[in-house]
Motif scaffolding. Structure first.
Motif, PDB file in Angstrom:
ATOM      1  N   LEU A  62       0.902  -1.107  -0.269  1.00 21.24           N
ATOM      2  CA  LEU A  62      -0.149   0.186   0.066  1.00 21.24           C
ATOM      3  C   LEU A  62       0.808   1.198  -0.052  1.00 21.24           C
ATOM      4  O   LEU A  62       0.505   2.303  -0.586  1.00 21.24           O
ATOM      5  CB  LEU A  62      -1.008  -0.128   1.150  1.00 21.24           C
ATOM      6  CG  LEU A  62      -1.899  -1.066   1.355  1.00 21.24           C
ATOM      7  CD1 LEU A  62      -2.860  -1.244   2.621  1.00 21.24           C
ATOM      8  CD2 LEU A  62      -2.788  -1.002  -0.160  1.00 21.24           C
ATOM      9  N   TYR A 128     -11.781  -3.487   6.504  1.00 21.40           N
ATOM     10  CA  TYR A 128     -11.501  -4.960   6.320  1.00 21.40           C
ATOM     11  C   TYR A 128     -10.896  -5.840   7.268  1.00 21.40           C
ATOM     12  O   TYR A 128     -10.085  -5.401   7.949  1.00 21.40           O
ATOM     13  CB  TYR A 128     -10.559  -5.056   5.056  1.00 21.40           C
ATOM     14  CG  TYR A 128     -11.080  -4.603   3.823  1.00 21.40           C
ATOM     15  CD1 TYR A 128     -11.907  -5.412   2.812  1.00 21.40           C
ATOM     16  CD2 TYR A 128     -11.004  -3.350   3.335  1.00 21.40           C
ATOM     17  CE1 TYR A 128     -12.510  -4.668   1.782  1.00 21.40           C
ATOM     18  CE2 TYR A 128     -11.416  -2.872   2.453  1.00 21.40           C
ATOM     19  CZ  TYR A 128     -12.320  -3.528   1.345  1.00 21.40           C
ATOM     20  OH  TYR A 128     -12.786  -2.949   0.344  1.00 21.40           O
ATOM     21  N   SER A 138      -8.842  -8.474   4.063  1.00 21.04           N
ATOM     22  CA  SER A 138      -7.647  -7.728   3.859  1.00 21.04           C
ATOM     23  C   SER A 138      -6.947  -7.899   2.664  1.00 21.04           C
ATOM     24  O   SER A 138      -6.037  -7.260   2.027  1.00 21.04           O
ATOM     25  CB  SER A 138      -6.826  -7.895   5.248  1.00 21.04           C
ATOM     26  OG  SER A 138      -7.092  -7.369   6.347  1.00 21.04           O
ATOM     27  N   ALA A 141      -8.545  -6.188  -0.047  1.00 22.15           N
ATOM     28  CA  ALA A 141      -8.329  -4.724   0.209  1.00 22.15           C
ATOM     29  C   ALA A 141      -7.228  -4.262  -0.411  1.00 22.15           C
ATOM     30  O   ALA A 141      -7.070  -3.116  -1.384  1.00 22.15           O
ATOM     31  CB  ALA A 141      -7.808  -4.282   1.612  1.00 22.15           C
ATOM     32  N   PRO A 169      -7.319  -0.992   5.596  1.00 23.15           N
ATOM     33  CA  PRO A 169      -7.039  -2.283   5.101  1.00 23.15           C
ATOM     34  C   PRO A 169      -7.040  -3.742   5.876  1.00 23.15           C
ATOM     35  O   PRO A 169      -7.210  -4.786   5.516  1.00 23.15           O
ATOM     36  CB  PRO A 169      -5.694  -2.074   4.548  1.00 23.15           C
ATOM     37  CG  PRO A 169      -5.176  -1.163   4.844  1.00 23.15           C
ATOM     38  CD  PRO A 169      -6.072  -0.239   5.703  1.00 23.15           C
TER      39      PRO A 169
END
Length: 846
Positions: A62, A128, A138, A141, A169
């Motif tokens: 991320l 999530y 997750s 996500a 997430p």
């Protein structure tokens, strides 16, 4: 033979391939992606679904996306207990992201406006895997973030222009990490779909819970953990219009999304919320229909307890949506619906994430108008209500009171301290007016409702916050003659440093919540202390002072630690508890300081029994309480290892609710011998039942079976079974008990009335001999929540807490969990007292 070999080979290849799916498995081939944005596999080194993503890998990917995409702003909003970062991604188009602070402010300001612009974006929160072992959320996500960062075309442009998406997430990083480690370390190159394989059967404790084994999906109201506090702070900073909560359920189910059972919606939730939930459901149904996926909607689950992630939004002007995906509990598993692989569970969560965007976009103006009306109606509803607000007493414990007020403040509920005494309330107590934006949430937190349209509850039915903190409160019909501070309560930022002078002895009250933690610190530092088993008055420099039962006395003449007075000075300033210098051992009234009723106390050495069969939640709740509120590090031992433990190294054993199947005859004899030689054993719920069944506890009980059999089943038909079950159980309600305030286990309590949380039907009868029953349920005990009249009548006047000597030791049993979900500050004092004063009991059981 050759045919069999080829068949097996093809079968193995099939099992391997189902979880190693490329991006085109998850996304329609009509979606085009920016090739400059990294795919998950380019950072992880594997395709999504091939392995369970670790939290550190999730964070890494991320952060890569945030660097590469002008659509994403990433921030760390807090840290879990294990210091894993809690991430929140703010996602929109470049123009809005560059002006995001102004957009947020405008969104909040519009809650007080009479006009909503079509151009205003909707705020959509995507959350999530609050349960770490429900990890498809997750893992999905990552794909949701990739889609929002890299998708190209008119559809994504329209979405990003009309929304601000907040992506959380991993709501439970510690649990997710624990489960990923389990699932990944127990899979082979050839995957096993057998539900009995170790990969699919987690060891105790499971990854569902956080570091302290708490269910974070029950903590949105209670705010006992850093994950929840960080999240709720951001929730109120943004006030989202939609919040999603992605879960998993049993492997043999299909897929669930709300509205759920209509009759199990909390009555404070507006009808319009349910209507909007139904509108969004149409988009989920369409998306799952398109993929031929089975699902259900209006059965199971509920929208009643506001402490869950999908329900908390409903009392805060948003629309909360629960999603439940059948779980592969690993990488691939045989189920009633065929082979379920991890990739499919992830894809379903992605599908309903994208349908949430479609639904929010199509209903944008309705969602924005609903939220604005929700808050504007609050003022009108408050004026029309039949009372003005709640007045709450600190009850002499400013530390517990501050913790209570801090929870309210985090929910943006304003409280105002009294400037003058009012009736039985004193300066420093608070009034909480109904007329404020959080009107509905305030009423939910103070609700004492006991009758309901539908008596079946997925979670608790009563959670009155003031009862949990054991704080007296009442409704006020008028605020006449009420003198209040102009500014709402806020935590004190300054503490006056105090220093003790040389004296004969020193003492402090047991009333303050941190008293137990300070005492444990002093004992651990080698300070010798005693507890007053009788009241007395003593001379101090400022005059004669009354010392209550349970006061802690530190005689100067018995101290041997160098610079011990400096330790006392540090303690009173650090724990914010006044220590008073006493001038003489000869008191002005009551016992003298050298009395036999001044008993030495020792630092507890606690053995906490856990392991398979024992409730991980209740073990975690006790562990958390000892760690956070007492500064005690218990020794946590699985019951299977207990036979090898030297019990003489411990002063206390704690047994929570659970099945103690590993307690064979030799171990039981070992525990009995330990208690006879001075050990203190505490058991609650089925831990207490074990004490009774094995004759350590000299009492009698009413079994859960007997409680269930009191209900008339004549003429019931098959469809009545759920209604009968709902009556027979206690899903979670609050009951009143009467406490013997002179008993050492009640020291520090100010009222004989003590609310307790009850979710078990097992009961103890009052002891026939005196001084053994410490607390009993009152004649009309139900205070809040649902319990069938038959159960209430049976509970009335039975025992809640029983304690007696056993040889030189003590046995203490409670029918309820005193530290339920970490926020029952009131009853937790009973456990504190058992730890410090449990060895002082004098009455033998018979």
């Amino acid at each position: 033979m050759r045919f069999i070999f080829i068949t097996v080979l093809v079968g193995l290849q099939s099992l391997l391939s189902v979880v190693a799916q490329p991006l085109d498995y998850y996304f329609s081939d009509t979606i085009k992606f920016n090739p400059d944005i990294a795919k998950p596999s380019e950072v992880l080194g594997y395709e999504v679904g091939e392995w369970h993503v670790r939290h550190d890998q999730l964070v890494e990917y991320l952060r890569v996306l945030a660097k590469q995409s002008e659509r994403i702003k990433i921030e760390t909003i807090g840290y879990s207990h294990e210091k894993r970062p809690l991430l929140l991604l703010t996602i929109s188009n470049k123009e809005q992201l560059e002006n995001i602070d102004a957009i947020r402010k405008n969104h909040i300001d519009k809650l007080n406006s009479t006009e909503q612009k079509h151009s205003d974006p909707a705020i959509v929160w995507m959350g999530y895997s609050v349960h770490g072992n429900e990890s498809s959320g997750s893992n999905a996500a990552m794909l949701v973030a990739y889609y929002l960062a890299a998708a190209q075309g008119e559809e994504i442009d329209k979405l990003l222009a009309n929304t601000v998406i907040l992506l959380d997430p991993s709501l439970n990083p510690d649990g997710l990490a624990r489960f990923a480690q389990w699932a990944n370390s127990n899979r082979g190159a050839v995957l096993s779909p057998d539900p009995m394989h170790r990969e699919h059967v987690e060891a105790w404790p499971s990854g569902r819970t956080n570091h302290y084994f708490f269910d974070l999906n029950r903590d949105w109201l209670l705010l006992q953990h850093p994950e929840s506090r960080a999240r709720v702070a951001q929730f109120h900073k943004w006030k989202p219009n939609v919040l999603t909560d992605f879960h998993e359920m049993g492997p043999n189910s299909t897929y669930f999304f709300q509205p759920g059972i209509p009759s199990r919606t909390h009555p404070l939730t507006p009808t319009k919320n349910v209507e909007l939930t139904n509108e969004l459901a149409k988009f989920h149904a369409k998306a799952l229909d398109g993929q031929k996926q089975l699902y259900f909607t209006q059965e199971s689950f509920d929208d009643f307890y506001y402490g869950k992630g999908s329900t908390y939004p409903d009392i805060n002007g948003a629309v909360g949506i629960l999603f439940e995906q059948a779980s592969s509990r690993g990488h691939i598993q045989n189920t009633a619906n065929g082979v379920l692989d991890f990739s499919q569970t992830i894809k379903n969560q992605l599908t309903t994430s994208l349908s949430t965007f479609d639904g929010a976009l199509s209903n944008k103006l309705a969602l924005l108008n609903y939220q604005r009306q929700f808050y504007q109606e609050a003022k009108k509803l408050a004026k029309e209500d039949d009372f003005k607000g709640y007045i709450v007493s600190a009850d002499g414990d400013h530390q517990k009171f501050s913790a209570f007020l801090d929870v309210l403040k985090q929910h943006q509920i304003e409280t105002y301290p009294l400037q003058e005494n009012f009736k039985t309330y004193t300066v420093g107590d608070v009034f909480i007016p109904l007329e404020q934006p959080q009107y509905r949430l305030l009423k939910a937190l103070f609700s004492e409702q006991t009758t309901f349209k539908d008596n079946t509850f997925y979670d608790v039915s009563g959670w009155t916050l003031a009862h949990a903190f054991n704080l007296p409160f009442e409704k006020l019909g008028s605020t006449r003659n009420l003198k209040l501070a102009k500014q709402p309560w806020s935590p004190s930022q300054t503490k006056q440093q105090k220093n003790l002078e040389t004296a004969y002895a020193y003492g402090f009250s047991w009333r303050q919540y941190n008293s137990a933690k300070m005492l444990n610190f002093l004992l651990s530092e080698g300070i010798k202390a005693r507890v007053a088993l009788s009241e007395f008055s003593a001379a101090t420099k400022t005059g004669t002072l009354q010392f209550e039962l349970g006061s802690i006395i530190i005689p100067a003449g018995v101290q041997s630690k160098p610079q011990w007075l400096q330790v006392l000075n540090y303690a009173q300033n650090h724990f914010d508890i006044d220590i008073t210098a006493i001038q003489s051992g000869l008191t002005t009234q009551g016992i003298d300081l050298g009395s036999r009723f001044m008993q030495p106390v020792e630092a507890p050495k606690v053995l906490l029994v856990g392991g398979e069969g024992v409730s991980q939640y209740e073990v975690g709740e006790v562990w958390y309480h000892l760690d956070k509120h007492l500064g005690i590090a218990p020794t946590l031992v699985e019951q299977s290892r207990l036979p090898t433990v030297r019990l003489e190294n411990y002063t206390h054993i704690i047994m929570v609710d659970g099945r103690y199947d590993h307690f064979n005859d030799p171990l039981t004899a070992k525990i009995k011998d330990w208690v006879k030689h001075g050990g203190v054993i505490w058991g609650h719920k089925r831990g207490a039942k074990w004490l009774l069944d094995n004759q350590l506890l000299k009492a009698s009980s009413i079994s859960s079976k007997e409680m269930a059999e009191q209900f008339d089943t004549t003429n019931l038909v098959y469809q009545d079974r759920d209604k009968l079950s709902a009556k027979q159980r206690i899903a979670g309600a609050i009951f009143a008990t009467q406490v013997d305030l002179s008993h050492p286990l009640s020291f520090g309590l100010q009222r004989s009335l003590l609310p307790v949380f009850k979710n078990s039907t097992w009961l103890l009868k009052p002891a026939q001999q005196p001084f053994v029953t410490v607390a009993t349920y009152t004649k009309a005990p139900l205070m809040a929540g649902y319990s069938a009249p038959e159960n209430v009548a049976k509970i009335a006047e039975n025992a809640s807490l029983v304690a007696h000597r056993y040889g030189q030791g003590s046995v203490i049993a409670m029918t309820d969990n005193p530290v339920f979900r970490g926020y029952w500050y009131g009853t937790s004092k009973l456990l504190n007292n058992a730890l410090f004063f449990g060895a002082l009991l004098t009455e033998q059981g018979r």
